[in-house]
Design a protein around this motif. Structure first.
Motif, mmCIF file in Angstrom:
data_model
loop_
_atom_site.group_PDB
_atom_site.id
_atom_site.type_symbol
_atom_site.label_atom_id
_atom_site.label_comp_id
_atom_site.label_asym_id
_atom_site.label_seq_id
_atom_site.Cartn_x
_atom_site.Cartn_y
_atom_site.Cartn_z
ATOM 1 N N ILE A 154 2.980 -1.424 7.837
ATOM 2 C CA ILE A 154 1.749 -0.949 7.458
ATOM 3 C C ILE A 154 0.412 -1.811 7.423
ATOM 4 O O ILE A 154 0.854 -2.731 6.587
ATOM 5 C CB ILE A 154 1.801 -0.148 6.253
ATOM 6 N N LYS A 155 -0.593 -1.913 8.044
ATOM 7 C CA LYS A 155 -1.574 -2.551 8.052
ATOM 8 C C LYS A 155 -2.314 -2.182 6.906
ATOM 9 O O LYS A 155 -3.068 -1.043 7.184
ATOM 10 C CB LYS A 155 -2.335 -2.941 9.221
ATOM 11 N N VAL A 156 -2.714 -2.622 5.863
ATOM 12 C CA VAL A 156 -3.681 -2.382 4.664
ATOM 13 C C VAL A 156 -5.001 -3.035 5.208
ATOM 14 O O VAL A 156 -5.285 -4.160 5.149
ATOM 15 C CB VAL A 156 -3.264 -2.838 3.539
ATOM 16 N N PRO A 157 -6.161 -2.208 5.317
ATOM 17 C CA PRO A 157 -7.585 -2.488 5.646
ATOM 18 C C PRO A 157 -8.185 -3.177 4.573
ATOM 19 O O PRO A 157 -7.668 -3.148 3.372
ATOM 20 C CB PRO A 157 -8.152 -1.414 6.318
ATOM 21 N N MET A 158 -9.474 -3.633 4.695
ATOM 22 C CA MET A 158 -10.174 -3.887 3.723
ATOM 23 C C MET A 158 -9.725 -5.042 3.024
ATOM 24 O O MET A 158 -9.794 -4.978 1.647
ATOM 25 C CB MET A 158 -10.777 -2.593 2.754
ATOM 26 N N PRO A 159 -9.573 -6.345 3.541
ATOM 27 C CA PRO A 159 -9.161 -7.648 2.769
ATOM 28 C C PRO A 159 -10.270 -7.986 2.081
ATOM 29 O O PRO A 159 -11.426 -7.739 2.458
ATOM 30 C CB PRO A 159 -8.666 -8.381 3.815
ATOM 31 N N PRO A 160 -10.224 -8.671 1.088
ATOM 32 C CA PRO A 160 -8.694 -9.421 0.737
ATOM 33 C C PRO A 160 -8.404 -8.479 -0.260
ATOM 34 O O PRO A 160 -8.716 -7.940 -1.034
ATOM 35 C CB PRO A 160 -9.382 -10.717 0.154
ATOM 36 N N LEU A 161 -6.964 -8.494 -0.078
ATOM 37 C CA LEU A 161 -6.159 -7.419 -1.023
ATOM 38 C C LEU A 161 -5.914 -8.354 -2.317
ATOM 39 O O LEU A 161 -5.408 -9.591 -2.524
ATOM 40 C CB LEU A 161 -4.735 -7.384 -0.444
ATOM 41 N N GLN A 162 -5.961 -7.646 -3.511
ATOM 42 C CA GLN A 162 -5.890 -8.066 -4.877
ATOM 43 C C GLN A 162 -4.363 -7.601 -5.315
ATOM 44 O O GLN A 162 -3.564 -8.574 -5.640
ATOM 45 C CB GLN A 162 -6.682 -7.619 -5.777
ATOM 46 N N SER A 163 -4.063 -6.251 -4.980
ATOM 47 C CA SER A 163 -2.815 -5.898 -5.174
ATOM 48 C C SER A 163 -2.492 -4.530 -4.783
ATOM 49 O O SER A 163 -3.404 -3.655 -4.328
ATOM 50 C CB SER A 163 -2.754 -5.869 -6.914
ATOM 51 N N VAL A 164 -1.189 -3.963 -4.627
ATOM 52 C CA VAL A 164 -0.659 -2.810 -4.300
ATOM 53 C C VAL A 164 -0.497 -2.276 -5.564
ATOM 54 O O VAL A 164 0.545 -2.553 -6.174
ATOM 55 C CB VAL A 164 0.281 -3.007 -3.364
ATOM 56 N N SER A 165 -1.212 -1.209 -5.762
ATOM 57 C CA SER A 165 -1.009 -0.417 -7.002
ATOM 58 C C SER A 165 0.374 0.483 -6.927
ATOM 59 O O SER A 165 0.982 0.546 -8.040
ATOM 60 C CB SER A 165 -2.296 0.535 -7.400
ATOM 61 N N SER A 166 0.417 1.394 -5.872
ATOM 62 C CA SER A 166 1.792 1.963 -5.748
ATOM 63 C C SER A 166 1.781 2.686 -4.187
ATOM 64 O O SER A 166 0.737 2.673 -3.557
ATOM 65 C CB SER A 166 1.648 3.254 -6.652
ATOM 66 N N ILE A 167 2.936 2.986 -4.141
ATOM 67 C CA ILE A 167 3.271 3.558 -2.547
ATOM 68 C C ILE A 167 3.975 4.928 -3.009
ATOM 69 O O ILE A 167 5.129 4.633 -3.449
ATOM 70 C CB ILE A 167 3.936 2.554 -1.653
ATOM 71 N N THR A 168 3.325 5.788 -2.875
ATOM 72 C CA THR A 168 4.103 7.224 -3.215
ATOM 73 C C THR A 168 4.276 7.874 -1.834
ATOM 74 O O THR A 168 3.574 7.674 -0.871
ATOM 75 C CB THR A 168 3.151 7.977 -4.177
ATOM 76 N N TYR A 169 5.320 8.790 -1.857
ATOM 77 C CA TYR A 169 5.682 9.784 -0.635
ATOM 78 C C TYR A 169 6.102 11.110 -1.061
ATOM 79 O O TYR A 169 6.873 11.151 -2.325
ATOM 80 C CB TYR A 169 6.396 8.808 0.469
#
Length: 201
Positions: free
Chosen positions: A73-88
């Protein structure tokens, strides 16, 4: 087709430049126009974020997918600080939170890449729209970390908006072409969307 969307859920609480920066650039003698300058600064910052595909000041985003991709998965809008959660939504329709040990985040990449951890695969999801949600925090932790070319370009654009308030948006962009070129020089080069599909951000 696995479609996706991106929504900013928490806006920045500050701007990367101040009315004083624009005042110094324009030579405005007073701070009487600070309220209008703040609107111009926000407009310049929002435009710069679109051009560069970046988040400048800390904000929270939600990336929504119909399902997990085959690998990254490419996460846009860098710079990333943290991934809070991945839910599904699992195959039974129950919301699940993916454990942080089950995926790997390459935060230094632009855009950020998330893949299953070694020996893991993405879980199966229910076949429905918006089954996967990635919530993340992005942005520079300090305006001092934003490249100076970007800071100067935003200052120039805010000053142009102030000095030519009667112009149309198209005229402002033409007048600010130097600033636009400076922004483009710092844009994220590999931005084809989180699934390899280009978007209009």
């Amino acid at each position: 087709m696995n479609r996706w969307s991106l929504k900013r859920t928490v806006d920045p609480t500050s701007e990367p430049i101040t009315p004083s920066d624009v005042i110094d650039h324009c030579g405005i003698p007073t701070h009487d126009q600070d309220a209008w300058l703040l609107r111009a600064i926000r407009a310049a910052r929002e435009f710069a974020e679109i051009v560069q595909h970046r988040q400048f000041m800390t904000a929270t985003w939600r990336l929504t997918l119909d399902e997990f991709p085959s690998w990254e998965i490419k996460v846009p809008m860098p710079p990333l600080q943290s991934v809070s959660s991945i839910t599904y939504l699992d195959t039974g329709g129950t919301s699940q939170t993916l454990g942080i040990t089950l995926y790997t985040v390459s935060a230094d990449a632009e855009p950020t890449r998330i893949t299953p951890a070694y020996g893991q695969v993405w879980p199966s999801t229910r076949y429905q729209l918006e089954a996967v949600k990635v919530t993340f925090v992005a942005g520079y932790t300090s305006a001092n970390l934003i490249p100076q070319t970007t800071i100067i370009a935003m200052t120039m654009m805010a000053a142009d908006l102030y000095e030519h308030r009667e112009y149309t948006t198209e005229a402002i962009l033409k007048y600010s072409q130097t600033a636009v070129s400076m922004l483009e020089a710092q844009s994220v080069l590999d931005f084809s969307g989180p699934l390899g599909v280009s978007c209009g951000l």
